[in-house]
Motif scaffolding. Structure first.
Motif, PDB file in Angstrom:
ATOM      1  N   THR A 100      58.007  14.120  45.618  1.00 21.52           N
ATOM      2  CA  THR A 100      57.043  14.563  46.517  1.00 21.52           C
ATOM      3  C   THR A 100      56.243  15.874  46.251  1.00 21.52           C
ATOM      4  O   THR A 100      54.837  16.050  46.139  1.00 21.52           O
ATOM      5  CB  THR A 100      57.642  14.634  48.000  1.00 21.52           C
ATOM      6  N   ASN A 101      57.036  16.820  46.044  1.00 23.29           N
ATOM      7  CA  ASN A 101      56.458  18.116  45.639  1.00 23.29           C
ATOM      8  C   ASN A 101      56.434  18.618  44.246  1.00 23.29           C
ATOM      9  O   ASN A 101      56.409  19.843  43.779  1.00 23.29           O
ATOM     10  CB  ASN A 101      57.313  19.315  46.466  1.00 23.29           C
ATOM     11  N   LEU A 102      56.717  17.564  43.283  1.00 20.30           N
ATOM     12  CA  LEU A 102      56.853  17.755  41.943  1.00 20.30           C
ATOM     13  C   LEU A 102      55.590  18.046  41.366  1.00 20.30           C
ATOM     14  O   LEU A 102      54.688  17.307  41.321  1.00 20.30           O
ATOM     15  CB  LEU A 102      57.662  16.749  41.223  1.00 20.30           C
ATOM     16  N   ASP A 153      52.381  18.592  33.021  1.00 18.95           N
ATOM     17  CA  ASP A 153      51.881  19.001  34.154  1.00 18.95           C
ATOM     18  C   ASP A 153      50.951  18.151  34.993  1.00 18.95           C
ATOM     19  O   ASP A 153      49.914  17.643  34.307  1.00 18.95           O
ATOM     20  CB  ASP A 153      50.938  20.068  33.770  1.00 18.95           C
ATOM     21  N   TYR A 154      51.530  17.602  36.081  1.00 16.18           N
ATOM     22  CA  TYR A 154      50.616  16.414  36.705  1.00 16.18           C
ATOM     23  C   TYR A 154      49.411  16.548  37.079  1.00 16.18           C
ATOM     24  O   TYR A 154      48.579  16.020  36.871  1.00 16.18           O
ATOM     25  CB  TYR A 154      51.365  15.923  37.901  1.00 16.18           C
ATOM     26  N   THR A 199      55.976   7.659  33.179  1.00 15.35           N
ATOM     27  CA  THR A 199      57.349   8.546  33.428  1.00 15.35           C
ATOM     28  C   THR A 199      57.606   7.907  34.693  1.00 15.35           C
ATOM     29  O   THR A 199      56.975   7.539  35.624  1.00 15.35           O
ATOM     30  CB  THR A 199      56.971   9.887  33.267  1.00 15.35           C
ATOM     31  N   PRO A 200      58.885   8.092  35.204  1.00 15.71           N
ATOM     32  CA  PRO A 200      59.403   7.760  36.628  1.00 15.71           C
ATOM     33  C   PRO A 200      58.513   8.536  37.648  1.00 15.71           C
ATOM     34  O   PRO A 200      58.207   7.675  38.702  1.00 15.71           O
ATOM     35  CB  PRO A 200      60.885   8.196  36.652  1.00 15.71           C
ATOM     36  N   HIS A 201      58.618   9.748  37.684  1.00 19.67           N
ATOM     37  CA  HIS A 201      57.780  10.384  38.586  1.00 19.67           C
ATOM     38  C   HIS A 201      56.294  10.216  38.515  1.00 19.67           C
ATOM     39  O   HIS A 201      55.518  10.151  39.698  1.00 19.67           O
ATOM     40  CB  HIS A 201      58.192  11.937  38.806  1.00 19.67           C
ATOM     41  N   GLY A 202      55.982  10.240  37.232  1.00 17.42           N
ATOM     42  CA  GLY A 202      54.115   9.871  36.992  1.00 17.42           C
ATOM     43  C   GLY A 202      53.901   8.783  37.494  1.00 17.42           C
ATOM     44  O   GLY A 202      52.972   8.413  38.013  1.00 17.42           O
TER      45      GLY A 202
END
Length: 521
Positions: free
Chosen positions: A39-41, A78-79, A152-155
């Motif tokens: 969420t805040n990544l 860097d998202y 990627t998982p969070h991406g």
């Protein structure tokens, strides 16, 4: 009766899986983002060790892509800036030096690939190397690296929430596959379209973990080629859930054994660290894709060297037709070569195209010749592989070529497909010109390699075995294994060679080759 029918239909829906619209898919994504710490990544970097592989360069059609040991690996993302830095060191390690790519790898090789927005480049020492072209002659490098962030998982969670995602929840019947869900566990598969054209499916398991992300990318040999990231053995890294094993596929194992491209065993993850903004070098900003260019050079009467790019071809005029040796890269290259051949020999058709071996960069243009009815001459072992994969008309939606667009083309694509195979020798002759095609024996680079020989002109065409040194470049101090194998095959077949024509680089005399090999004439 109507009530019973509606209950039965609802029961079937539960058994088959429940489909969700965008709003419901978002709630699934939000739950996974909360559980995984996305969420805040803002930034993430993970490090580890493992292997990478050379896609499209397998030794044989029953082998996987050739692997290299990775001693250090770091991926930084860097998202918000849509930037990434992938850096690793590879070596041959314990993997056998079989296949193409950079095999055998001498010592260690350092790889650094960068992405900043719409710009992709590599670094060689302190020098930026623009990457405006195509990955495996299929998709833009910048698309691939942008996709890699979303895979990627969070991406994936971030990209899916930003898109118009849909989802379906269903149980997975059967045993688990290498740590993935199975045995009746329920998963939710979330789907969205990335970059306006790439369908991305992500599997979220019953622990709200992203365990599988799949898309398809255009490739001249596989068509819509499977590109899959598997995430298993999740661990907590400072409040962020991240897989301890990242395993990547390119190529469908259902179609062919070759598919494993990378595996990293993650040993550390950092999050929300400061990532300095990337400055895109001017040479990268200004880089463009050069137009496809074919430069022809007459080597003998009716024989032309077709260069002008990273890969060459050879055209030979016979009494009633033309034969071309090698159809590399993709359709764009083949169309350019075909156009040049028609200019050189305007009144004859290309009846034959000789394919030296199955590696992607040497076979990616064959479909264009097949679409016009040209007979493909290749190693006997390649026939079924080409018919089932390379020459298949379906599954080419991302980058449709002529064969896919205009199939079935009954007027040219004959039944059965025009493929001639080589076992011991294959010959084309009209009484003036003769071309003999021979298998190369004793080679670790690829199984089923062919070379072409013109006895009257004493010209030998080889792929990946010997390239004369570029002008101004000192010759190697001695032969490598491929050069030695070429020499041994010349001796075995008693070939009288005056000129070598490589598929990479410039033509050169046999005297030059013999000085390198160090053998008596």
């Amino acid at each position: 009766m109507a009530r019973k029918l509606s209950v039965f239909i609802a029961f079937l829906g539960l058994m088959a899986g429940t489909a969700f619209a965008a709003d419901d898919a978002r709630s699934v994504l939000q739950a996974a983002a909360k559980a995984m710490g996305a969420t805040n990544l803002k930034t993430i970097a993970y490090t580890g060790t493992g292997f990478v592989a050379a896609v499209g360069q397998s030794y044989s059609l029953t082998d996987d892509w050739p692997r290299f040991e990775v001693t250090t690996y770091t991926k930084t993302i860097d998202y918000d800036a849509k930037s990434s830095r992938e850096e690793y060191t590879r070596r041959q390690g314990s993997y056998p030096p079989r296949g193409g790519g950079f095999t055998p790898l001498i010592g260690e090789d350092h790889v650094l690939g960068l992405l900043s927005g719409n710009f992709a480049w590599n670094m060689q020492g302190e020098n930026p190397v623009p990457q405006p072209g195509l990955y495996l002659a299929g998709m833009p490098f910048v698309d691939l690296r942008q996709l890699d962030i979303m895979l990627t998982p969070h991406g994936f969670l971030k990209a899916a929430m930003a898109g118009n995602a849909t989802a379906v929840t269903q149980p997975l019947v059967g045993h688990s596959n290498e740590g993935l869900s199975g045995d009746g566990r329920k998963v939710t598969i979330v789907s969205f379209t990335a970059l306006g054209k790439y369908k991305v499916n992500g599997t979220i398991n019953d622990e709200n973990q992203v365990e599988l992300v799949t898309t398809w990318i255009p490739n001249p040999v596989y068509g819509d080629m499977l590109y899959e990231w598997r995430y298993t053995e999740y661990k907590d890294f400072g409040g962020i859930k991240f897989p301890a094993v990242v395993h990547v596929h390119q190529g469908d194992p259902v179609l062919n054994p070759a598919h494993n491209i990378m595996e990293i065993k993650v040993n550390n993850v950092q999050t929300n660290m400061n990532v300095p903004a990337m400055t895109v070098p001017d040479v990268v900003r200004q880089a463009t894709v050069p137009p496809e260019r074919v430069e022809s050079q007459k080597l003998a009467d009716g024989v032309w060297f077709l260069g002008g790019g990273s890969h060459n071809s050879l055209a030979v005029e016979f009494r009633d037709y033309v034969a071309v040796v090698e159809a590399p890269l993709n359709e764009a290259r083949s169309l350019a070569v075909i156009d040049e051949v028609h200019k050189l020999v305007p009144n004859k058709q290309i009846q034959y195209v000789v394919n030296t071996h199955h590696h992607f960069d040497h076979s990616g243009g064959l479909r264009t010749y097949l679409s016009q009815g040209t007979t493909v001459v290749t190693s006997q072992q390649n026939r079924d592989y080409y018919l089932q994969i390379l020459f298949h008309p379906g599954g080419w939606s991302l980058q449709p070529d002529r064969l896919a667009t205009y199939y079935p083309m009954f007027m040219v694509s004959r039944r059965p497909a025009p493929i001639e195979t080589v076992n011991q020798q294959y010959a084309l002759s009209d009484g003036v010109h003769t071309m003999n095609v021979y298998p190369v024996q004793g080679l670790a680079h690829v199984q089923g390699m062919l070379m072409a020989y013109l006895p009257k002109e004493k010209i030998l065409v080889n792929a990946d075995l010997y390239t004369p040194p570029a002008p101004g470049t000192p010759p190697p101090s001695g032969p490598n294994a491929n050069m030695t194998t070429l020499y041994q095959n010349m001796q075995r077949l008693k070939l009288d060679v005056a000129q070598h024509v490589p598929i990479h680089g410039r033509p050169g005399g046999n005297d030059e080759f013999m000085k390198i090999v160090g053998k008596p004439k």
